[in-house]
Design an enzyme around this catalytic site. Structure first.
Site, PDB file in Angstrom:
ATOM      1  N   ASP A   1      31.951   9.110  22.793  1.00  0.00           N
ATOM      2  CA  ASP A   1      32.157   8.336  21.582  1.00  0.00           C
ATOM      3  C   ASP A   1      31.300   7.074  21.705  1.00  0.00           C
ATOM      4  O   ASP A   1      30.912   6.698  22.811  1.00  0.00           O
ATOM      5  CB  ASP A   1      33.654   7.995  21.520  1.00  0.00           C
ATOM      6  CG  ASP A   1      33.992   7.094  20.372  1.00  0.00           C
ATOM      7  OD1 ASP A   1      33.630   7.427  19.233  1.00  0.00           O
ATOM      8  OD2 ASP A   1      34.618   6.043  20.616  1.00  0.00           O
TER       9      ASP A   1
ATOM     10  N   SER B   1      29.858  10.610  17.636  1.00  0.00           N
ATOM     11  CA  SER B   1      30.439   9.421  16.992  1.00  0.00           C
ATOM     12  C   SER B   1      30.725   9.665  15.521  1.00  0.00           C
ATOM     13  O   SER B   1      29.983  10.381  14.849  1.00  0.00           O
ATOM     14  CB  SER B   1      29.455   8.250  17.129  1.00  0.00           C
ATOM     15  OG  SER B   1      29.826   7.184  16.294  1.00  0.00           O
ATOM     16  N   ALA B   2      31.780   9.009  14.996  1.00  0.00           N
ATOM     17  CA  ALA B   2      32.086   9.080  13.568  1.00  0.00           C
ATOM     18  C   ALA B   2      31.151   8.204  12.748  1.00  0.00           C
ATOM     19  O   ALA B   2      31.095   8.314  11.523  1.00  0.00           O
ATOM     20  CB  ALA B   2      33.529   8.625  13.337  1.00  0.00           C
TER      21      ALA B   2
ATOM     22  N   LYS C   1      37.139  12.899  12.784  1.00  0.00           N
ATOM     23  CA  LYS C   1      38.133  13.052  13.845  1.00  0.00           C
ATOM     24  C   LYS C   1      39.511  12.750  13.237  1.00  0.00           C
ATOM     25  O   LYS C   1      39.583  11.879  12.379  1.00  0.00           O
ATOM     26  CB  LYS C   1      37.867  12.062  14.983  1.00  0.00           C
ATOM     27  CG  LYS C   1      36.490  12.213  15.638  1.00  0.00           C
ATOM     28  CD  LYS C   1      36.218  11.014  16.566  1.00  0.00           C
ATOM     29  CE  LYS C   1      34.778  11.023  17.055  1.00  0.00           C
ATOM     30  NZ  LYS C   1      34.416   9.819  17.830  1.00  0.00           N
TER      31      LYS C   1
ATOM     32  N   THR D   1      31.557  -2.360  19.149  1.00  0.00           N
ATOM     33  CA  THR D   1      31.263  -2.706  17.756  1.00  0.00           C
ATOM     34  C   THR D   1      32.538  -2.837  16.934  1.00  0.00           C
ATOM     35  O   THR D   1      32.470  -3.235  15.768  1.00  0.00           O
ATOM     36  CB  THR D   1      30.324  -1.663  17.114  1.00  0.00           C
ATOM     37  OG1 THR D   1      30.677  -0.367  17.612  1.00  0.00           O
ATOM     38  CG2 THR D   1      28.875  -1.941  17.439  1.00  0.00           C
TER      39      THR D   1
HETATM   40  P1  B16 Z   1      30.410   3.641  10.001  1.00  0.00           P
HETATM   41  P2  B16 Z   1      33.131   5.911  16.807  1.00  0.00           P
HETATM   42  C1  B16 Z   1      33.689   4.846  14.422  1.00  0.00           C
HETATM   43  O1  B16 Z   1      32.817   4.962  15.524  1.00  0.00           O
HETATM   44  C2  B16 Z   1      34.433   3.513  14.494  1.00  0.00           C
HETATM   45  O2  B16 Z   1      35.309   3.500  15.611  1.00  0.00           O
HETATM   46  C3  B16 Z   1      35.248   3.318  13.243  1.00  0.00           C
HETATM   47  O3  B16 Z   1      35.904   2.056  13.284  1.00  0.00           O
HETATM   48  C4  B16 Z   1      34.316   3.391  12.018  1.00  0.00           C
HETATM   49  O4  B16 Z   1      35.079   3.265  10.810  1.00  0.00           O
HETATM   50  C5  B16 Z   1      33.574   4.739  12.038  1.00  0.00           C
HETATM   51  O5  B16 Z   1      32.854   4.863  13.255  1.00  0.00           O
HETATM   52  C6  B16 Z   1      32.594   4.855  10.890  1.00  0.00           C
HETATM   53  O6  B16 Z   1      31.569   3.924  11.086  1.00  0.00           O
HETATM   54  O7  B16 Z   1      31.031   2.850   8.887  1.00  0.00           O
HETATM   55  O8  B16 Z   1      29.378   2.877  10.803  1.00  0.00           O
HETATM   56  O9  B16 Z   1      29.898   4.977   9.536  1.00  0.00           O
HETATM   57  O10 B16 Z   1      34.290   5.263  17.528  1.00  0.00           O
HETATM   58  O11 B16 Z   1      33.449   7.313  16.307  1.00  0.00           O
HETATM   59  O12 B16 Z   1      31.837   5.836  17.575  1.00  0.00           O
HETATM   60 MG    MG Z   2      35.584   4.882  19.321  1.00  0.00          MG
END
Ligand code: B16
Ligand code: MG
Length: 225
Positions: free
Chosen positions: A15, A122-123, A153, A23
């Site tokens: 992740d 990552s999301a 997720k 971040t």
């Molecule tokens: P974005 P991860 C996630 O990252 C964050 O933990 C989450 O807080 C955020 O809303 C999500 O990415 C979407 O991010 O707005 O930059 O597309 O923990 O999966 O790396």
């Molecule tokens: Mg995370």
């Protein structure tokens, strides 16, 4: 060699936010600024629930915190999310390699030195920008982020795509996650997981890791194979 006999792990999937970089505080500041514009305070404790959750799902959490659920059209919500993202990117554009969390880059190199694959799962739709700002994109064999998945997720899609990108079977993958939704996504993908950071919400992970400093691939294999 005992180490190789024990080894079931050929791929480590990481992740990003909360594992490789912190971040989460930028996400929080950007959501809190949006909440203030909408007339309420979004507290750090409420911000915890947005970790690992997609951008639009995070917006719903913020609106609910202000008692504003079901008040806005889809177009208005898209505008709020875009506004939040612009603020978030202002922070991200200032990031430097010094923001990679301690011990992470050394561990990624160590994993690769043993012939195992290193994948990002990552999301975030901004993952590529963050990897570039921090100068660590070259440490990954594959990157799967929020721009490539349809289901957030705890759906396992992001991790299954990550494993497929390097031709790894889920049974040889270990996911490193700081969010409960991510640990559940790993379990649904048929993968083991390492809960990073010590939150009690990660109790379902195969093992816990407070921080990467001093952690090695050999220690991972000794702990979970
Ligand atoms: P974005 P991860 C996630 O990252 C964050 O933990 C989450 O807080 C955020 O809303 C999500 O990415 C979407 O991010 O707005 O930059 O597309 O923990 O999966 O790396
Ligand atoms: Mg995370």
């Amino acid at each position: 060699m005992i180490f190789e006999n024990l080894r079931m792990t050929d791929c480590c999937i990481f992740d990003l936010d909360g594992v490789i970089v912190d971040t989460a505080r930028y996400h929080y500041l950007a959501w809190a600024a949006l909440a203030r514009e909408l007339g309420f305070e979004f507290t750090p404790a409420q911000g915890e629930a947005t970790k690992g959750v997609s951008r639009m799902d995070s917006l719903e959490i913020v609106l609910r915190a202000g008692g504003l659920e079901n008040r806005f059209s889809g177009a208005e919500k898209e505008r709020f999310a875009a506004e939040k993202n612009a603020r978030y990117l202002d922070y991200v554009s200032q990031m430097t390699p010094s923001e990679v969390l301690p011990g992470v880059a050394t561990f990624l190199r160590d994993v690769r030195s043993h012939g195992a694959r290193v994948v990002l799962g990552s999301a975030s739709k901004n993952a590529g920008t963050i990897l570039d700002r921090c100068g660590i994109r070259a440490l990954f064999d594959a990157v799967v982020d929020g721009t490539q998945v349809a289901r957030a997720k705890p759906d396992p899609e992001v991790f299954l795509k990550g494993a497929a990108a390097v031709g790894a079977d889920p049974s040889v993958c270990v996911v490193f996650e700081d969010a409960a939704a991510g640990v559940e996504a790993a379990a649904r993908a048929g993968m083991r997981s390492v809960g990073v950071g010590g939150s009690p919400l990660l109790a379902r992970a195969t093992m816990q890791l407070m921080a990467f400093e001093g952690f090695t691939f050999e220690k991972l294999i000794a702990a979970i194979g």
